[in-house]
Design an enzyme around this catalytic site. Sequence first.
Site, mmCIF file in Angstrom:
data_model
loop_
_atom_site.group_PDB
_atom_site.id
_atom_site.type_symbol
_atom_site.label_atom_id
_atom_site.label_comp_id
_atom_site.label_asym_id
_atom_site.label_seq_id
_atom_site.Cartn_x
_atom_site.Cartn_y
_atom_site.Cartn_z
ATOM 1 C CG PHE A 36 -68.649 -59.936 -75.964
ATOM 2 C CD1 PHE A 36 -68.806 -60.270 -77.301
ATOM 3 C CD2 PHE A 36 -69.781 -59.820 -75.178
ATOM 4 C CE1 PHE A 36 -70.068 -60.489 -77.840
ATOM 5 C CE2 PHE A 36 -71.050 -60.031 -75.702
ATOM 6 C CZ PHE A 36 -71.188 -60.371 -77.042
ATOM 7 C CE LYS A 65 -72.336 -61.954 -69.135
ATOM 8 N NZ LYS A 65 -73.290 -62.363 -70.172
ATOM 9 C CG ASP A 116 -68.466 -54.601 -70.016
ATOM 10 O OD1 ASP A 116 -69.064 -55.212 -69.114
ATOM 11 O OD2 ASP A 116 -68.617 -54.840 -71.229
#
Length: 299
Positions: free
Chosen positions: A36, A150, A121
Amino acid sequence: GNSGAEANEGAIKIARKYAHQIDPEKSQIITAWDSFHGRTIATLTATGQPKYHEGFGPLPDGFDYVHYNDIEELESMMSEKTAAVMLETIQGEGGVYTPEGDYLKKVRALCDKYHALLIFDEIQAGIGRSGKFFAYEKYGVKPDIVTLAKGLAGGVPIGAFIVTDAVAKAFHAGDHGTTFGGNPLACAAANVVLDTVPKPEFLAYVEEVGSYFKQQLEHLKAKHSALITDVRGTGLILGAELASAEHGRDIVNDCLAEGAIINCTAGKVLRFIPPLIITKEQVDTVILTLDDVLAKYDK
């Protein structure tokens, strides 16, 4: 940038721009199934989950997918036309999968062989969550590009992609930008995080509590062996895989009703990504709650 998707979008852009200087046809970006990477059109395409692609075609060309931890499949897919390999250092949305053995070192070697960039990532696994500031530090591999978001500003919207000096030369004024990227509020919050999380004692705490949390999940697995088939993860990114997807959502909702916030990803993996300051006592509370909830379905 302002988000993980923006960070990954920037990483994809600079990887393509860098590769174009080597060969205009060097554009392939390889990502992993069950990955993702975001919800913009490019990062959606990079995401190796067809359910996220539905209704958004035609998607951008040049993206291919391999199975995470399968180095032979990756090698068969790569060539001199490969611009970059983009992987989550630890797959989060896909079910909390960590790299096996020296997988990431072999990926690094293949990227070097084909003059391709390695993108990690770390939007979910970075900023101390693994017990290291960058999760890749656990595996002895350094990427050409790493993306963060995040936890970077403790909840204030921010994203960033960090590149080597060589890769940075591919970008020039006007190649990239964003309206609110680098705004004073988000950067002030990020500076507090950057002053706190990298401290050895802070990271050691994450390792200690994460190890304790995983150990307690292993105890639950042994107790509810008909329900839980695997426990995996590192630091404070952990997953407990259920035998089936039948009760995943119900378990999440039952835990929430008792005051414990967890989630279920990939259909049947209970995922635990608590604040990095969670205490062992709070872990015990979560485990007791989960134990009670699992007992309802362990028949």
